[in-house]
Structures are given as structure tokens and as C-alpha cells.
Write an enzyme that holds these catalytic residues in place. Structure first.
Site, PDB file in Angstrom:
ATOM      1  NE  ARG A  77     -38.702  31.510 -43.855  1.00  0.00           N
ATOM      2  CZ  ARG A  77     -38.734  32.890 -42.954  1.00  0.00           C
ATOM      3  NH1 ARG A  77     -39.194  33.629 -43.107  1.00  0.00           N
ATOM      4  NH2 ARG A  77     -37.205  32.534 -42.560  1.00  0.00           N
ATOM      5  NE  ARG A 191     -34.191  45.417 -41.826  1.00  0.00           N
ATOM      6  CZ  ARG A 191     -33.770  44.387 -41.350  1.00  0.00           C
ATOM      7  NH1 ARG A 191     -34.816  43.036 -42.045  1.00  0.00           N
ATOM      8  NH2 ARG A 191     -32.804  43.984 -41.306  1.00  0.00           N
ATOM      9  CE  LYS A 192     -38.462  39.262 -39.581  1.00  0.00           C
ATOM     10  NZ  LYS A 192     -38.100  37.258 -38.629  1.00  0.00           N
ATOM     11  CB  CYS A 451     -34.077  32.820 -35.879  1.00  0.00           C
ATOM     12  SG  CYS A 451     -33.920  34.083 -37.387  1.00  0.00           S
ATOM     13  N   GLY A 452     -33.856  32.120 -33.261  1.00  0.00           N
ATOM     14  CA  GLY A 452     -33.871  30.798 -31.746  1.00  0.00           C
ATOM     15  C   GLY A 452     -34.332  31.136 -30.510  1.00  0.00           C
TER      16      GLY A 452
END
Ligand code: SRM
Ligand code: SF4
Length: 527
Positions: A77, A191-192, A451-452
Site C-alpha cells: 500500500r 489505532r488507525k 472499507c467500501g
């Protein structure tokens, strides 16, 4: 750049916390970024011999994702700040995936980014050198780091834009990643973390679903940004961002406010339960006023109150088609890339088109499409005759046009269903059967991680499993009512566990009842 003292503070804050989840424990043993010094060694010993935590977790700090679905074939990524890249960069990426033959491909992501497939661990040192030489990085793009920073894909070329945010996005990325080489100050977040900086009028990047979003707003006649915080999706909870009740001018204050919020999150964010660790959980625990006050302390000067309203007053555009730029005589052309999937030859071809017809620049959108900017009026017609435009159309059918899909079961081990091919197949089938006078935005996501982004869609599908005729089968929960652009808000789940083999009829009925779709009168007639 942050000094050692600040980094120490972070480590102490983490170590003082007695109830650490297992991710916090392995991060305390060794920072994810540390594996950057072990890549040559990993390449020599092969992926099977790499320590399991390094393999399945820490390598993600460098953007290298072990894929249990395709062991030995990694995903890489990148970071594509603002979704802007050059033909040169795209060609470098094409060369990387080309060497993997049928295993090699790339995806445009829902964060205006690129992921490469089929990557072998033994090639990573060489690939990282190629990325460095081309001015690219994949650092801190996974796990407990700040993801790709998004901005309007037509920044700097949109006649109606309010603020060109490209420079700001790059500055924020450089601050977070130490100019792309890695920055230990921000590699151990709870976290992210997602950041978006919108400068257009149409909220092109779903500002509301980011942990920090800057949205254009006039305060006392001066153009700057209102700041939103705490937006996120997770399997447990989805929230739209809320106003921080702060406004910043479009200058280094944006960078410094990101730094301040990240430091507060890093040092005080909740680390006991990973399902309750995103920024909003801290804001909940403290209350907005305390959170704002702590951020202000680190920011080092008073935060200005927010502007009464933001300046995003347009419906969201999808940028597909030909549009005049603010630069007279130039155009940008948005190409539809079905579910964001690119093969090496597509990437070479896109790079060529950008050079031959434009300025060599390309832009990516959060709808997983590509824009070729800076095409002179005199070249547009010839450009539109290029064979690649048969595959990447400027006029796709309404359902295909607005389709977005996450990776799904082909490569993602969280997936409960296959997404991309199913999404495309269904859209094409129903495009052939139905007439629609408007695009319908359909988003697919393979599991509750979202994620979508099914919650931002007109119709969203989230993968699940159900029982049918005594067997476990692939199914979806259906979301509806997501609104994007001005006054965006999240959609809700309206149906649960519809088996995928019943989906065509269910979707068709929804399109007829709710979106005025009409069956095409005679399917045998050529259109
Ligand atoms: Fe995501 C995890 C793919 C955008 C929420 N996401 C994953 C992983 C890394 C899981 C894994 O290791 O397999 C997926 C990699 C699959 C693969 O092989 O491609 C993955 N996420 C993606 C991408 C590629 C979907 C796509 O096809 O476009 C997007 C990459 C963006 C990027 O360039 O960085 C992607 N992920 C998102 C978004 C959308 C967004 O940011 O607008 C979300 C929801 C927004 C958010 O994060 O608040 C999202 N991904 C998640 C989550 C749930 C996070 C949470 O707080 O619980 C996970 C799971 C996790 O982090 O534990 C996850
Ligand atoms: Fe994988 Fe689930 Fe994200 Fe889709 S939503 S990419 S299946 S983690």
C-alpha cells in the site's frame, strides 16, 4: 520535526497503561517501524522464516501486507497524498507489478491511493529503492498510523474551488512521516487515523468519515477551514465527525493542528480495548470541551471559534467525463476504472495518455477512478478516440458509473463475501435490463470493517453469511440513505442477510421502487 523528548513521552504514556491489548503489547516490545532495518535480512531468509508478528503486523508499518489468502504474494500500500501522481511514478508502479505476471495488479483505493498486488518479499529492498528514486513512499500506510491524506481530486484545476489544498496535504504527510522516511513520533497511535482536507465546494472526499477533516468556511469574511473530528467506521460503531468548534486559516496552522490532535490522541487515546480505541472514543470519554482544551494546550495558542457555517454548498460530483479547467483552454477528463482494478498494461497506457495529451499528471478519486488533467481543447477529441477509453469509459452506464467496491475475498482474509467481480457483474446485468435517468451510487464492502463505505452510498452492501436450505451462504446487509456532498449524512441498515443469489431481484426491485428505474422495453434491440 519532533524531538526525542516528545517521543519519550509517548512511550511512557503507553507503558504506564496497565491494561494493554495484545497489539499494544507487541508494539511496546518493538515499534512497527523498526522492521525497516531488517528488510534485507527478511529478503534473504524468505517470508516463511520471518517472525510471525513481524510478518503479519509490523511489516504493515512499511505498507507491506502479508495476505493469508495468497501466502508469499504480498500487497504493497503506497501513499498518494491528495491522489496526485505523475506519469513517471505510475510507470514505476506498472513496472513493479508487471514483473509478477498474472499475480501482479493494482487497485485504486477508497482513499485515493494505490495498492500493488503479487509482491514478493525478496524484492522489497529493490522496490523500496525504486520508490525512493521516484519520490514515493509506502511508510506508515497500515496499522496504527495515519492513512493516505485525501483532498479534492480537482484541486488547482477546478474553476469553482475555494482553496487549493495540495501543498497543505503534502506538508501534513511530511510532518507525519518525517518526509517519507518514517517518523517514530507517530508510529504508535492507539489505532488507525484518517485525515482529509477539502478545498472544493462539493465535499468530494467524504470529509465527515475522517478522524480529522478540514472543510472550507468563511470566518468574518476570511476563507479558511472549519475543523471536524472523530468520524470513523468500524465493525462495532460508525460515527460522522463532529465540529471541534474551531477554525484555522489555510496555512501552517493546519499542519500544527493535525500535529496537536495526533499528539493528544497518541498520549491519551484509549489503548485497553482495540474496538474502542479510535479518536471518537476519547472524545466521548473526555467530552468535546476537555478534548478541545487539551488540543489547544498542545497547539500552543488559542483556537479560534468556528465559522457559523461551512462553504460546501454543492452536490457531490463524480468527475467522470470532460470538464473545462479554471486554466483557459485546458480540460480534465475523468475516466471510469471499473471497481478500481488496474493491470500493468493499463497503468503504462494511462501514463502514456497523461504525457501525450496532458502535462504528465494524473489524479485519483475516492470513487476509485482516474482523472487526466491539463488536456488542451484541441487535443480532447483525439484523446477520446484512444482505445483505452473503451475500457475506462467517460460515459459508463448509470449503475456501473457510481460503483465502488472494497477488495473482498479475492485478497482480504476478513472478507465474508467476494465483492469486486460480483459488484461489477450485477451492475452490468442491471444496467442492461433497466433504464435510469440518474446514477445510483452503489458501494460494496466485504465485511463490517466498511472499507467500501456502504454507509455513504445510495445503496450499500455489506458482506455477511446466512443459512439457506441448510447451508451457509454468502449474503449482504443492505444500507440505504447515505447522502454525500453538502449536508452529508450516513445511511442506515435497512435489511439483513439477503443471500447473494437473491440479490439481483432484490436490487432490481429497489431500483424500480426507489430510484424510478424502468425495465428496458425490448432487451433484444441493440441500443
Ligand atoms: Fe480498510 C482493514 C482495505 C479503506 C476501515 N482495510 C483493512 C485491511 C488492511 C485488512 C487486511 O489486513 O486485510 C484491508 C486490506 C485488504 C486488501 O488486501 O486490499 C483493507 N481499506 C482497504 C481498502 C484497500 C479498500 C479498497 O478496496 O479501497 C482501502 C485502503 C485505503 C487506503 O488507501 O489506505 C480501505 N478501510 C478503509 C475505509 C474507508 C475510508 O478510509 O474512507 C475504512 C472506513 C473508515 C475508517 O477507517 O474509519 C476502513 N479497514 C477498516 C477497518 C476498520 C477500522 C476500525 O476502526 O475498526 C479495518 C480493520 C482494522 O483496522 O482493524 C480495515
Ligand atoms: Fe477486507 Fe472487510 Fe475491508 Fe473489504 S471491508 S477490504 S473485506 S477488511
Amino acid at each position: 520535526m519532533l524531538g526525542e523528548a516528545v517521543v519519550d513521552t509517548a512511550v511512557n504514556a503507553v507503558q504506564k497503561d496497565v491494561k494493554l491489548n495484545k497489539f499494544e503489547k507487541f508494539k511496546a516490545v518493538k515499534d512497527g517501524l523498526d522492521v525497516k532495518d531488517e528488510l534485507e535480512h527478511f529478503a534473504e531468509i524468505g517470508w516463511e522464516a520471518v517472525d510471525e508478528t513481524d510478518l503479519t503486523h509490523r511489516l504493515k508499518w512499511l505498507g507491506v501486507f502479508f495476505r493469508p489468502v495468497t501466502p508469499g504474494k504480498f500487497m504493497l500500500r503506497l501513499r498518494m497524498p491528495h491522489g496526485v501522481l505523475s506519469s513517471y511514478k505510475l510507470r514505476v508502479l506498472a513496472e513493479i507489478v508487471q514483473r509478477y505476471g498474472d499475480d501482479g495488479s493494482a487497485d485504486i483505493t477508497t482513499r485515493q491511493n494505490i495498492q500493488l498486488r503479487g509482491i514478493r518479499l525478496e524484492d522489497i529492498p529493490d522496490i523500496f529503492q525504486q520508490l525512493r528514486d521516484a519520490g514515493m513512499t509506502s511508510v506508515q500506510s497500515g496499522m496504527d498510523n495515519v492513512r493516505n491524506i485525501t483532498g479534492s481530486p480537482v484541486s488547482g484545476i477546478d474553476a469553482d474551488e475555494l482553496i487549493d489544498t495540495q501543498g497543505l496535504v503534502i506538508k501534513v504527510q511530511d510532518m507525519i512521516t518525517g518526509n517519507g522516511v518514517g517518523n517514530y513520533a507517530f508510529t504508535n497511535l492507539p489505532r488507525k487515523f484518517n485525515i482529509a482536507i477539502e478545498g472544493g465546494r462539493d465535499n468530494s472526499i467524504h470529509a465527515e468519515i475522517n478522524d480529522i477533516a478540514f472543510v472550507p468556511a468563511y470566518r468574518e469574511g476570511v476563507l479558511g477551514f472549519n475543523v471536524l473530528v472523530g468520524g470513523f467506521f468500524s465493525a462495532k460503531r460508525c460515527e460522522a465527525a463532529i465540529p471541534l468548534k474551531a477554525w484555522v486559516p489555510p496555512n501552517d496552522d493546519v499542519v500544527e493542528l493535525c500535529r496537536a490532535i495526533l499528539l493528544v490522541y497518541r498520549d491519551h487515546g484509549l489503548r485497553a480495548n482495540r474496538q474502542k480505541a479510535r479518536l471518537m472514543w476519547l472524545i466521548d470519554e473526555w467530552g468535546l470541551e476537555q478534548f478541545r482544551a487539551e488540543v489547544e494546550k498542545v497547539f500552543g495558542k488559542p483556537l479560534l471559534s468556528d465559522a457559523p457555517e461551512d462553504a460546501m454548498d454543492w452536490d457531490k460530483r463524480d468527475h467522470i467525463g470532460v470538464y473545462a479547467q479554471k486554466q483557459s483552454g485546458l480540460n480534465y477528463v475523468g475516466l471510469h476504472v471499473p471497481v478500481g482494478r488496474l493491470q500493468a498494461e493499463d497503468m503504462f497506457d494511462l501514463a502514456r495518455l497523461a504525457e501525450v495529451y496532458g502535462s504528465g499528471e494524473l489524479r485519483l478519486t475516492v470513487e476509485q477512478n482516474v482523472i487526466v488533467p491539463n488536456i488542451p481543447d484541441s487535443r480532447v477529441e483525439t484523446f477520446l478516440q484512444e482505445p483505452l477509453l473503451k475500457k475506462f469509459s467517460i460515459a459508463p452506464a448509470p449503475l456501473t458509473r457510481s460503483l465502488v467496491s472494497c477488495t473482498g475475498a479475492q485478497f482480504c482474509n476478513f472478507a465474508l463475501v467476494e465483492t469486486k467481480q460480483r459488484a461489477l457483474g450485477l451492475a452490468r446485468l442491471l444496467d442492461a435490463e433497466l433504464s435510469l435517468n440518474q446514477p445510483v451510487r452503489i458501494h460494496w464492502t466485504g465485511c463490517p470493517n466498511s472499507c467500501g463505505q456502504p454507509q455513504v452510498a445510495d445503496i450499500g452492501f455489506m458482506g455477511t453469511k446466512t443459512r439457506k436450505d441448510g447451508k451457509t451462504v454468502e449474503a449482504v446487509d443492505i444500507y440505504m440513505g447515505g447522502k454525500v456532498g453538502k449536508d452529508a449524512h450516513l445511511g442506515d441498515r435497512v435489511r439483513q442477510a439477503v443471500p447473494c443469489d437473491e440479490l439481483k431481484d432484490v436490487l432490481k426491485a429497489l431500483l424500480v421502487e426507489r430510484f424510478n428505474a424502468e425495465p428496458k422495453s425490448d432487451l433484444s434491440q441493440p441500443s
